[in-house]
Structure formats: structure tokens, C-alpha cells
Design a protein around this motif. Structure first.
Motif, PDB file in Angstrom:
ATOM      1  N   LYS A   1       0.095  -9.080  -0.355  1.00 36.09           N
ATOM      2  CA  LYS A   1      -0.880  -8.028  -0.055  1.00 36.09           C
ATOM      3  C   LYS A   1      -0.382  -6.680  -0.579  1.00 36.09           C
ATOM      4  CE  LYS A   1      -3.379  -9.713   4.010  1.00 36.09           C
ATOM      5  NZ  LYS A   1      -3.800  -9.363   5.392  1.00 36.09           N
ATOM      6  N   ALA A   2       0.898  -6.418  -0.341  1.00 36.75           N
ATOM      7  CA  ALA A   2       1.472  -5.147  -0.777  1.00 36.75           C
ATOM      8  C   ALA A   2       1.517  -5.040  -2.301  1.00 36.75           C
ATOM      9  CB  ALA A   2       2.874  -5.000  -0.195  1.00 36.75           C
ATOM     10  N   ILE A   3       1.867  -6.150  -2.965  1.00 36.90           N
ATOM     11  CA  ILE A   3       1.909  -6.152  -4.437  1.00 36.90           C
ATOM     12  C   ILE A   3       0.531  -5.862  -5.006  1.00 36.90           C
ATOM     13  CG2 ILE A   3       2.196  -7.637  -6.462  1.00 36.90           C
ATOM     14  CD1 ILE A   3       4.431  -9.081  -4.908  1.00 36.90           C
ATOM     15  N   LEU A   4      -0.482  -6.548  -4.491  1.00 37.58           N
ATOM     16  CA  LEU A   4      -1.839  -6.355  -5.008  1.00 37.58           C
ATOM     17  C   LEU A   4      -2.330  -4.937  -4.760  1.00 37.58           C
ATOM     18  CD1 LEU A   4      -3.540  -9.743  -4.096  1.00 37.58           C
ATOM     19  CD2 LEU A   4      -3.004  -8.888  -6.383  1.00 37.58           C
ATOM     20  N   HIS A   5      -1.965  -4.374  -3.630  1.00 40.94           N
ATOM     21  CA  HIS A   5      -2.385  -3.005  -3.318  1.00 40.94           C
ATOM     22  C   HIS A   5      -1.661  -2.003  -4.221  1.00 40.94           C
ATOM     23  CE1 HIS A   5      -3.327   0.093   0.105  1.00 40.94           C
ATOM     24  NE2 HIS A   5      -3.834   0.420  -1.066  1.00 40.94           N
ATOM     25  N   HIS A   6      -0.341  -2.136  -4.304  1.00 42.00           N
ATOM     26  CA  HIS A   6       0.475  -1.162  -5.028  1.00 42.00           C
ATOM     27  C   HIS A   6       0.322  -1.261  -6.542  1.00 42.00           C
ATOM     28  CE1 HIS A   6       3.755   1.560  -5.874  1.00 42.00           C
ATOM     29  NE2 HIS A   6       4.428   0.616  -6.520  1.00 42.00           N
ATOM     30  N   TYR A   7       0.338  -2.483  -7.074  1.00 45.85           N
ATOM     31  CA  TYR A   7       0.348  -2.665  -8.523  1.00 45.85           C
ATOM     32  C   TYR A   7      -1.035  -2.892  -9.134  1.00 45.85           C
ATOM     33  CZ  TYR A   7       5.427  -3.247  -8.037  1.00 45.85           C
ATOM     34  OH  TYR A   7       6.767  -3.061  -7.776  1.00 45.85           O
ATOM     35  N   TYR A   8      -1.998  -3.376  -8.329  1.00 43.39           N
ATOM     36  CA  TYR A   8      -3.300  -3.740  -8.874  1.00 43.39           C
ATOM     37  C   TYR A   8      -4.473  -2.993  -8.230  1.00 43.39           C
ATOM     38  CZ  TYR A   8      -0.880  -7.593 -11.199  1.00 43.39           C
ATOM     39  OH  TYR A   8      -0.039  -8.335 -11.994  1.00 43.39           O
ATOM     40  N   GLY A   9      -4.201  -2.192  -7.238  1.00 45.75           N
ATOM     41  CA  GLY A   9      -5.265  -1.401  -6.618  1.00 45.75           C
ATOM     42  C   GLY A   9      -6.233  -2.206  -5.766  1.00 45.75           C
ATOM     43  N   ILE A  10      -5.824  -3.379  -5.303  1.00 48.21           N
ATOM     44  CA  ILE A  10      -6.677  -4.230  -4.469  1.00 48.21           C
ATOM     45  C   ILE A  10      -6.384  -3.929  -3.002  1.00 48.21           C
ATOM     46  CG2 ILE A  10      -7.274  -6.605  -3.844  1.00 48.21           C
ATOM     47  CD1 ILE A  10      -8.203  -5.746  -6.635  1.00 48.21           C
ATOM     48  N   GLU A  11      -7.356  -3.395  -2.309  1.00 45.57           N
ATOM     49  CA  GLU A  11      -7.139  -2.977  -0.925  1.00 45.57           C
ATOM     50  C   GLU A  11      -7.527  -4.043   0.085  1.00 45.57           C
ATOM     51  OE1 GLU A  11      -9.066   0.730  -0.273  1.00 45.57           O
ATOM     52  OE2 GLU A  11      -7.893   1.817  -1.783  1.00 45.57           O
TER      53      GLU A  11
END
Length: 325
Positions: free
Chosen positions: A62-72
Motif C-alpha cells: 500500500k505504501a509503495i503504491l501510494h509513494h511511488y505510483y500515486g495510488i491512494e
């Protein structure tokens, strides 16, 4: 794997992979503070993550997708497969390179490109990465209706994914393209991470080895650190049977798709796969090696189109309007 700051570049990952440098743990914890309680010290006394814990893996992703891909907004049922994101991203990047070979070395981007994800899963991970990295459109299928609902929800509640992912329920588990791809529908590339276990017992033993290697402890019923329901992990006859069926069915869609591709986890299956490809009369095949950490895998790709037809496909569909280096 140390995670407290960016470390040496992982030369095994694709050069465009956003996680080629190891994770910035401090930044990830800022996105998901709950991740902090799963941080441990490794043998060198450096901060790392307890990868044997399914909750830790889920929060990390979840953190990777939020931080690196902008997926909230990325959530799905606990029992579904929780993917390792760097490896999934590598598949998408290598497929992009494959498409560039039909486009004078230029990677095609934008809505002119349609990718078909076979077995999208509840996490919708491949479409997420493909949309964010290359702005491709996706058709995504799955035999599990709940996985389709979950993938649809993820696409709906992340604005960057809106109207770019079409999820379709595969009602016949023996079919792969049939029932999903329409007779007049064109797709530029298909991708698949097939179920690779032939039985529940085989899956259990694999999970046991993985958890033991990660944690150093034995467990009679270890949790799968990346979870996964039966249709995501198990197929009668295993990986080789699934891929053989895919290849056989792909012949009926030879003119609908530029490149067909699949992951192959077991190198021992390559000879049988290549024999099947030769039998159906493909025009060209490619095997692309890739790996993350200590794991090595590969992509097998094939096309029924001649080199001239491939160039014509790119010119007529992409026209280089939505392409970029």
C-alpha cells in the motif's frame, strides 16, 4: 533487505523500475505509520521488514503504491493474492520494450495501446502499473467474480485509473481468450502470471519453504506471506498445462493480438512450451529473463504476425502519435 534509506541499485531489476533502488523506509512509514510496528533489525543490525508476516507485506505494498505510483485507494479481500510490486513492474517494463521492437525502438504510450491482463486478480496490480507508467488502456479478466468486483472498485476510486480499465468476468474457467476478446477486437499485447501449482499440497509446501526461508522458523500451517486464493495459485496440471492451453487458444486470435506473453516460473517448462509454440505455427518467439532478489523467472512471448505485419500494425494503430522514448 535493508529499508531505512536507499541502498545499492538492484541490477536484476529493469532500469526503469521505480523500486530499483531499495525502498525509502522513512518515506513509506510517513504514508502508512502502521508499517512501523513491522520493522525489525536484520543480522547486520539494520532496519528491515518482517516479510514473513502477511500484514506487513500488505501494508508495504500500500505504501509503495501510494509513494511511488500515486495510488491512494488500494484495498481488496485479505485472502486474495498480495503481489510483490517490483516484480510485477518489471513484467510491464519488459513488455513495453517488446512493443518498441515493432515501433522503431520507440515505446508506444497512451490510449492507443490496449493490454489484455489474463487473471487480473483482486489487486488489479498490472493495470495499475501499466496505466501509471505508460498510460495504456487495459482489458482485465478473471474467473472469480469477487476479484472482478475488487479490481473495478480500485479502478473507480483512483482518478488516474478512471475509464482506462475494463474488467470482464471469465465465466468459463477452461477459456482464456474466448468469451473475453471479441472477434473484431484488437489488443496490442496480452500478459499473464499463471497459477503455477498443480495442487493444494504443492502450494502448501511452497508456502512452508518461503516462510521458513524468510523467518527461519518451522510452522505446520504457515500463512502465505503474499496470500492467494485457489484459482490464483492452483490449476490442474500446473503452470505448464495452463500455458499450453493458452498457446493453443491464442491461435484462434492470431490476428487479434500483436504479442501474446506469459510469465514462466519454472525453467524446466521452457522446452515443452517452445515445442507447443512450434506446433501451433507462431511467426516469432522471445524469451526474456528477469529476476528480483534471489528469484529468477522469465517471460515467453510469441506472435503469429510476420515482421511486415508487425510494422504495419504499429503504423496503423499507434501512428507514433502517442509514443515516447
Amino acid at each position: 533487505m535493508t529499508l531505512d534509506k536507499k541502498q545499492d541499485i538492484d541490477q536484476r531489476l529493469h532500469p526503469r523500475n521505480r523500486n530499483r533502488e531499495q525502498y525509502d523506509l522513512n518515506a513509506l512509514v510517513q504514508h502508512y505509520p502502521k508499517l512501523e510496528k513491522f520493522i525489525i533489525k536484520n543480522k547486520l543490525g539494520l532496519k528491515s521488514l518482517n516479510f514473513s508476516n502477511p500484514k506487513a507485506v500488505r501494508l508495504l505494498n500500500k505504501a509503495i503504491l501510494h509513494h511511488y505510483y500515486g495510488i491512494e485507494n488500494w484495498d481488496f479481500p485479505q485472502n486474495n493474492l498480495c503481489p510483490a510490486i517490483p516484480g510485477r513492474a518489471d513484467y510491464i517494463h519488459y513488455v513495453a520494450d517488446l512493443l518498441s521492437k515493432s515501433n522503431k525502438g520507440v515505446i508506444p504510450k497512451g490510449k492507443s495501446i490496449t493490454c489484455y491482463d489474463i487473471g487480473v486478480g483482486a489487486s488489479c496490480i498490472y493495470p495499475i502499473i501499466g496505466v501509471v507508467e505508460y498510460q495504456w488502456k487495459f482489458i482485465a479478466s478473471d474467473t472469480d467474480s469477487n476479484s472482478i468486483k475488487s479490481a473495478n472498485t480500485i479502478a473507480k476510486f483512483n482518478s488516474s485509473l478512471n475509464n482506462k480499465i475494463r474488467c470482464r468476468h471469465q465465466k468459463n474457467s477452461t477459456h482464456i481468450f474466448k468469451g473475453i476478446i471479441k472477434s473484431d477486437e484488437l489488443i496490442d499485447v496480452s500478459i499473464c502470471n499463471p497459477p503455477f501449482h498443480a495442487s493444494a499440497e504443492e502450494a502448501r509446501k511452497s508456502s512452508y519453504r518461503k516462510v521458513k526461508n524468510l523467518s527461519g522458523f518451522n510452522a505446520k500451517k504457515p500463512p502465505r506471506n503474499f496470500a492467494g486464493i485457489s484459482n490464483e495459485l492452483i490449476y490442474e496440471g500446473g503452470e505448464i498445462n495452463f500455458i499450453s492451453n493458452m498457446i493453443s487458444e491464442s491461435k484462434d486470435y492470431a490476428k487479434n493480438c500483436l504479442w501474446f506473453t506469459t510469465m514462466v516460473s519454472k525453467q524446466s517448462n521452457l522446452d515443452d512450451i517452445n515445442r507447443t509454440l512450434e506446433k501451433v505455427g507462431v511467426s516469432r518467439t522471445e524469451t526474456i529473463d528477469m529476476g528480483t532478489g534471489n528469484k529468477t523467472t522469465r517471460i515467453v512471448a510469441w506472435t503469429f504476425l510476420s515482421e511486415k505485419e508487425q510494422i504495419s500494425w504499429a503504423k496503423e494503430r499507434w501512428n507514433n502519435k502517442a509514443s515516447a522514448k
